[in-house]
Write a protein that holds these residues in place. Sequence first.
Motif, PDB file in Angstrom:
ATOM      1  N   PRO A 164      54.958  10.622  28.642  1.00 33.38           N
ATOM      2  CA  PRO A 164      55.945  11.623  29.073  1.00 33.38           C
ATOM      3  C   PRO A 164      55.870  11.925  30.572  1.00 33.38           C
ATOM      4  N   THR A 165      54.671  12.014  31.124  1.00 31.29           N
ATOM      5  CA  THR A 165      54.538  12.354  32.546  1.00 31.29           C
ATOM      6  C   THR A 165      55.078  11.233  33.426  1.00 31.29           C
ATOM      7  N   GLY A 166      54.662  10.004  33.130  1.00 28.39           N
ATOM      8  CA  GLY A 166      55.080   8.871  33.944  1.00 28.39           C
ATOM      9  C   GLY A 166      56.584   8.661  33.884  1.00 28.39           C
TER      10      GLY A 166
ATOM     11  N   VAL B 279      54.016   0.769  35.193  1.00 25.34           N
ATOM     12  CA  VAL B 279      53.197  -0.234  34.508  1.00 25.34           C
ATOM     13  C   VAL B 279      52.657   0.438  33.254  1.00 25.34           C
ATOM     14  N   GLU B 280      52.968  -0.106  32.079  1.00 26.27           N
ATOM     15  CA  GLU B 280      52.570   0.556  30.825  1.00 26.27           C
ATOM     16  C   GLU B 280      51.807  -0.425  29.938  1.00 26.27           C
ATOM     17  N   ARG B 281      50.643   0.036  29.508  1.00 27.91           N
ATOM     18  CA  ARG B 281      49.763  -0.808  28.691  1.00 27.91           C
ATOM     19  C   ARG B 281      50.393  -1.179  27.346  1.00 27.91           C
ATOM     20  N   ARG B 282      51.109  -0.223  26.740  1.00 22.31           N
ATOM     21  CA  ARG B 282      51.696  -0.490  25.424  1.00 22.31           C
ATOM     22  C   ARG B 282      52.788  -1.561  25.553  1.00 22.31           C
ATOM     23  N   ALA B 283      52.787  -2.485  24.595  1.00 17.78           N
ATOM     24  CA  ALA B 283      53.771  -3.566  24.669  1.00 17.78           C
ATOM     25  C   ALA B 283      55.154  -3.071  24.266  1.00 17.78           C
TER      26      ALA B 283
ATOM     27  N   ARG C 238      51.529  13.342  18.585  1.00 17.10           N
ATOM     28  CA  ARG C 238      50.644  14.261  19.299  1.00 17.10           C
ATOM     29  C   ARG C 238      51.394  15.575  19.450  1.00 17.10           C
ATOM     30  N   ALA C 239      52.119  15.753  20.557  1.00 17.23           N
ATOM     31  CA  ALA C 239      52.831  17.020  20.741  1.00 17.23           C
ATOM     32  C   ALA C 239      53.874  17.202  19.640  1.00 17.23           C
ATOM     33  N   GLY C 240      54.058  18.457  19.254  1.00 19.25           N
ATOM     34  CA  GLY C 240      55.018  18.746  18.185  1.00 19.25           C
ATOM     35  C   GLY C 240      56.282  19.401  18.712  1.00 19.25           C
TER      36      GLY C 240
ATOM     37  N   ARG D 281      58.870  15.945  17.539  1.00 20.25           N
ATOM     38  CA  ARG D 281      57.609  15.231  17.722  1.00 20.25           C
ATOM     39  C   ARG D 281      57.625  14.362  18.983  1.00 20.25           C
ATOM     40  N   GLN D 282      56.393  14.125  19.457  1.00 19.53           N
ATOM     41  CA  GLN D 282      56.257  13.429  20.741  1.00 19.53           C
ATOM     42  C   GLN D 282      56.903  12.047  20.722  1.00 19.53           C
ATOM     43  N   ASN D 283      56.849  11.354  19.564  1.00 15.69           N
ATOM     44  CA  ASN D 283      57.461  10.019  19.553  1.00 15.69           C
ATOM     45  C   ASN D 283      58.966  10.107  19.825  1.00 15.69           C
TER      46      ASN D 283
ATOM     47  N   GLU E 120      48.227  -3.679  31.971  1.00 15.52           N
ATOM     48  CA  GLU E 120      47.433  -2.530  32.435  1.00 15.52           C
ATOM     49  C   GLU E 120      47.218  -2.583  33.925  1.00 15.52           C
ATOM     50  N   VAL E 121      47.117  -1.420  34.519  1.00 20.67           N
ATOM     51  CA  VAL E 121      46.600  -1.348  35.885  1.00 20.67           C
ATOM     52  C   VAL E 121      45.078  -1.467  35.743  1.00 20.67           C
ATOM     53  N   THR E 122      44.483  -2.420  36.453  1.00 20.02           N
ATOM     54  CA  THR E 122      43.034  -2.621  36.290  1.00 20.02           C
ATOM     55  C   THR E 122      42.245  -2.164  37.511  1.00 20.02           C
TER      56      THR E 122
ATOM     57  N   GLY F  23      49.638  14.866  34.867  1.00 25.69           N
ATOM     58  CA  GLY F  23      49.581  14.909  33.408  1.00 25.69           C
ATOM     59  C   GLY F  23      48.147  14.896  32.913  1.00 25.69           C
ATOM     60  N   ASP F  24      47.941  14.276  31.735  1.00 27.02           N
ATOM     61  CA  ASP F  24      46.594  14.244  31.148  1.00 27.02           C
ATOM     62  C   ASP F  24      45.585  13.564  32.082  1.00 27.02           C
ATOM     63  N   ALA F  25      46.034  12.717  32.964  1.00 26.03           N
ATOM     64  CA  ALA F  25      45.112  12.086  33.922  1.00 26.03           C
ATOM     65  C   ALA F  25      44.459  13.153  34.799  1.00 26.03           C
TER      66      ALA F  25
ATOM     67  N   GLY G 125      48.290  25.947  21.532  1.00 18.74           N
ATOM     68  CA  GLY G 125      49.392  26.480  22.337  1.00 18.74           C
ATOM     69  C   GLY G 125      50.378  25.405  22.743  1.00 18.74           C
ATOM     70  N   GLY G 126      50.071  24.133  22.423  1.00 20.08           N
ATOM     71  CA  GLY G 126      51.027  23.044  22.681  1.00 20.08           C
ATOM     72  C   GLY G 126      51.455  22.947  24.131  1.00 20.08           C
ATOM     73  N   GLN G 127      50.473  22.841  25.048  1.00 23.01           N
ATOM     74  CA  GLN G 127      50.825  22.928  26.465  1.00 23.01           C
ATOM     75  C   GLN G 127      50.660  21.632  27.263  1.00 23.01           C
ATOM     76  N   GLY G 128      50.013  20.621  26.649  1.00 28.23           N
ATOM     77  CA  GLY G 128      49.665  19.427  27.424  1.00 28.23           C
ATOM     78  C   GLY G 128      50.867  18.672  27.956  1.00 28.23           C
ATOM     79  N   LEU G 129      51.756  18.326  27.058  1.00 25.95           N
ATOM     80  CA  LEU G 129      52.923  17.542  27.473  1.00 25.95           C
ATOM     81  C   LEU G 129      53.788  18.344  28.448  1.00 25.95           C
ATOM     82  N   GLN G 130      53.896  19.636  28.180  1.00 23.08           N
ATOM     83  CA  GLN G 130      54.723  20.491  29.046  1.00 23.08           C
ATOM     84  C   GLN G 130      54.157  20.474  30.469  1.00 23.08           C
ATOM     85  N   THR G 131      52.827  20.612  30.540  1.00 22.64           N
ATOM     86  CA  THR G 131      52.195  20.684  31.855  1.00 22.64           C
ATOM     87  C   THR G 131      52.374  19.365  32.593  1.00 22.64           C
TER      88      THR G 131
HETATM   89  C1  LIG Z   1      46.555  16.296  18.378  1.00 20.46           C
HETATM   90  C2  LIG Z   1      47.316  16.579  19.604  1.00 20.46           C
HETATM   91  C3  LIG Z   1      48.338  17.500  19.562  1.00 20.46           C
HETATM   92  C4  LIG Z   1      49.037  17.807  20.715  1.00 20.46           C
HETATM   93  N1  LIG Z   1      50.025  18.736  20.639  1.00 20.46           N
HETATM   94  C5  LIG Z   1      50.702  19.047  21.758  1.00 20.46           C
HETATM   95  C6  LIG Z   1      51.777  19.980  21.696  1.00 20.46           C
HETATM   96  O1  LIG Z   1      52.119  20.519  20.653  1.00 20.46           O
HETATM   97  N2  LIG Z   1      52.439  20.246  22.852  1.00 20.46           N
HETATM   98  C7  LIG Z   1      52.113  19.639  24.018  1.00 20.46           C
HETATM   99  O2  LIG Z   1      52.744  19.942  25.044  1.00 20.46           O
HETATM  100  N3  LIG Z   1      51.120  18.727  24.097  1.00 20.46           N
HETATM  101  C8  LIG Z   1      50.415  18.429  22.999  1.00 20.46           C
HETATM  102  N4  LIG Z   1      49.443  17.489  23.062  1.00 20.46           N
HETATM  103  C9  LIG Z   1      49.126  16.868  24.351  1.00 20.46           C
HETATM  104  C10 LIG Z   1      50.088  15.739  24.731  1.00 20.46           C
HETATM  105  O3  LIG Z   1      50.120  14.765  23.728  1.00 20.46           O
HETATM  106  C11 LIG Z   1      49.637  15.140  26.057  1.00 20.46           C
HETATM  107  O4  LIG Z   1      49.380  16.178  26.971  1.00 20.46           O
HETATM  108  C12 LIG Z   1      50.704  14.201  26.638  1.00 20.46           C
HETATM  109  O5  LIG Z   1      50.864  13.054  25.859  1.00 20.46           O
HETATM  110  C13 LIG Z   1      50.305  13.806  28.055  1.00 20.46           C
HETATM  111  O6  LIG Z   1      51.247  12.914  28.565  1.00 20.46           O
HETATM  112  P1  LIG Z   1      50.834  11.879  29.704  1.00 20.46           P
HETATM  113  O7  LIG Z   1      52.055  11.082  29.958  1.00 20.46           O
HETATM  114  O8  LIG Z   1      50.220  12.639  30.830  1.00 20.46           O
HETATM  115  O9  LIG Z   1      49.682  11.018  29.074  1.00 20.46           O
HETATM  116  P2  LIG Z   1      49.758  10.016  27.782  1.00 20.46           P
HETATM  117  O10 LIG Z   1      50.743  10.531  26.792  1.00 20.46           O
HETATM  118  O11 LIG Z   1      48.354   9.819  27.358  1.00 20.46           O
HETATM  119  O12 LIG Z   1      50.348   8.708  28.385  1.00 20.46           O
HETATM  120  C14 LIG Z   1      49.573   7.842  29.181  1.00 20.46           C
HETATM  121  C15 LIG Z   1      50.196   6.473  29.128  1.00 20.46           C
HETATM  122  O13 LIG Z   1      49.494   5.612  30.006  1.00 20.46           O
HETATM  123  C16 LIG Z   1      49.263   4.366  29.382  1.00 20.46           C
HETATM  124  N5  LIG Z   1      48.068   3.810  30.033  1.00 20.46           N
HETATM  125  C17 LIG Z   1      46.793   4.238  29.946  1.00 20.46           C
HETATM  126  N6  LIG Z   1      45.997   3.531  30.758  1.00 20.46           N
HETATM  127  C18 LIG Z   1      46.782   2.637  31.389  1.00 20.46           C
HETATM  128  C19 LIG Z   1      46.545   1.629  32.374  1.00 20.46           C
HETATM  129  N7  LIG Z   1      45.323   1.416  32.877  1.00 20.46           N
HETATM  130  N8  LIG Z   1      47.579   0.886  32.807  1.00 20.46           N
HETATM  131  C20 LIG Z   1      48.834   1.101  32.319  1.00 20.46           C
HETATM  132  N9  LIG Z   1      49.123   2.037  31.384  1.00 20.46           N
HETATM  133  C21 LIG Z   1      48.103   2.798  30.942  1.00 20.46           C
HETATM  134  C22 LIG Z   1      49.092   4.696  27.922  1.00 20.46           C
HETATM  135  O14 LIG Z   1      49.391   3.589  27.105  1.00 20.46           O
HETATM  136  C23 LIG Z   1      50.101   5.837  27.749  1.00 20.46           C
HETATM  137  O15 LIG Z   1      51.377   5.374  27.363  1.00 20.46           O
HETATM  138  C24 LIG Z   1      48.718  17.158  21.929  1.00 20.46           C
HETATM  139  C25 LIG Z   1      47.716  16.207  21.967  1.00 20.46           C
HETATM  140  C26 LIG Z   1      47.005  15.918  20.820  1.00 20.46           C
HETATM  141  C27 LIG Z   1      45.908  14.907  20.863  1.00 20.46           C
END
Ligand SMILES: Cc1cc2nc3c(=O)[nH]c(=O)nc-3n(C[C@H](O)[C@H](O)[C@H](O)COP(=O)(O)OP(=O)(O)OC[C@H]3O[C@@H](n4cnc5c(N)ncnc54)[C@H](O)[C@@H]3O)c2cc1C
Length: 499
Positions: free
Chosen positions: A12-14, A31-35, A43-45, A97-99, A121-123, A282-284, A292-298
């Motif tokens: 979501p962040t990228g 660049v995305e690791r998933r094919a 994950r996020a709901g 849902r996140q998907n 992947e970025v290596t 993002g999560d990085a 509180g469901g805040q990760g994806l939002q942040t």
């Molecule tokens: C159980 C659970 C419930 C959650 N519920 C909520 C919720 O209700 N609300 C909410 O806001 N958040 C929720 N979250 C958090 C949310 O899922 C994450 O904060 C969100 O996915 C972060 O997005 P992102 O894009 O930063 O990271 P990610 O979603 O982790 O995406 C990172 C991407 O980078 C790719 N990647 C990784 N390494 C490499 C590499 N070296 N080279 C290329 N690609 C790479 C991965 O394949 C992935 O697609 C939940 C998380 C969990 C585990």
Amino acid sequence: MKHEVVIAGGGPTGMMLAGELTLVGVDVAIVERRAKAELVGSRAGGLHARTLEVFDQRGIADRFLAEGQKAQATGFAGVHFDLSGFPTRHPYSLALRQNHIERILAGWVDERKVPIYRGIEVTGFAQDDTGVDVELSDGRSLRAQYLVGCDGGRSLVRKAAGIAFPGSNPTTSNLIAEAELAETPPEWGIRRDALGTHALGRVEYEIRNGKIVYADHGPVGVLVTEQHVGQTTEPTLSDLSAALITVYGTDYGIHSPTWISRFTDAARQAASYRKGRVLIAGDAAHVHPPDGGQGLQTGVQDAVNLGWKLAQVVKGISPESLLDTYHAERHPIGARVLRNTMASIVLRREDERTKALRDTIAELLGMDEPRRRFAAMMSGLDIHYDLGEGHPLLGRRMPDLDLVTENGPLRVFTLLHDARPLFLNLGEPGGFNISPWADRIQLIDAEYVGSWDLPALGRVIAPTAVLVRPDGFVAWVGDLSQRGLTAALTTWFGPPTAA
Ligand SMILES: Cc1cc2nc3c(=O)[nH]c(=O)nc-3n(C[C@H](O)[C@H](O)[C@H](O)COP(=O)(O)OP(=O)(O)OC[C@H]3O[C@@H](n4cnc5c(N)ncnc54)[C@H](O)[C@@H]3O)c2cc1C
């Protein structure tokens, strides 16, 4: 191969960041690791109010609203807040849902023609004075002016940049999965015990009168707290079965999982969101419990804060120092999320003393002022960047007002669809002259007759003019003297163009 910006990770962040950059004409690639684009597992709901506003600012909120279900799901430590009556067009959360969130974002990024290097992947990378060489797992490399790591909690970009990730180690470990159950449990929903929180529910559900009504058939979402912390192997069906038996006394004949994953309550935040030409978002940049469901939002909101700044630096409009405001503004927001999720984790415990504390907090949150403040915090509507002293709007989100312009009625957010800065003159038409920035900033003369209400703060004095950044935050608030306007325009949108 060359791009102005390379993003590692198409979560979501990228994807949000890529979309933002293309709006301003930046050549960006992911660049995305998933094919495949589809996210396996969930994950996020859902989405909270500020994230919906952010999508609304880009004209894509309807895509999410068409698929999700509105619910009053903003909460803290088990207390739910009703946002009805909050001054926003989206006084609710959206269950989705996140998907699905990722699929909709992928559709937007696709329309914006962002190249995605999938299954790669970025290596590693090496940065120099003019750019970054990004190494890929297929042996190729990409040259970019900037690299942004949106590659999740285990971010390779963060690690390779040598950015520290201080925080707390896990105290709980949870399995989350989607599978079939041979037997139907006597009850769906959440269960809490001394071990932690657990939940069973069909993946398909509807929200009726604010209550979740699960489908009669179909796969089941499982959340179960494990007895021990610190497992490092990939979780298996037998781990899941054992954890269910410990909590429920049976595994309900669980079989055919489509995915199983593990998460913990570790809370960590990057010491710096930037190292030279490398940034993280993002999560990085922050991991914390899902409470509180805040990760994806942040993450999405990190992207929206960073996107226009990075674009202006890449286009030579602003100096590189503008990028430092990304860390300065977003690090405190991430820190606050870590703080409230850590507090929430403690309040989940089921011993008598913690229950007493939880009840006390619930009582406090029943009072008007604390309830409003926490609802504004957990929905993201109260975010305030420290842009100095001044009008309460300064550094806060611009409300989506219904304006009257010479071309008819217009919403403020509509003016932000192209991520162009906005100077809104609400006083005498022609009262402000920003012509040296006219190539970058749209000047709109408008009338607004309603009141100015901010979440948490309530009513504020109507300003004569506001300067709104592309991320929807107010960078300057006008009075008749126009004090500080030139400095604000230059700080945020670069030096004036010579006449
Ligand atoms: C159980 C659970 C419930 C959650 N519920 C909520 C919720 O209700 N609300 C909410 O806001 N958040 C929720 N979250 C958090 C949310 O899922 C994450 O904060 C969100 O996915 C972060 O997005 P992102 O894009 O930063 O990271 P990610 O979603 O982790 O995406 C990172 C991407 O980078 C790719 N990647 C990784 N390494 C490499 C590499 N070296 N080279 C290329 N690609 C790479 C991965 O394949 C992935 O697609 C939940 C998380 C969990 C585990």
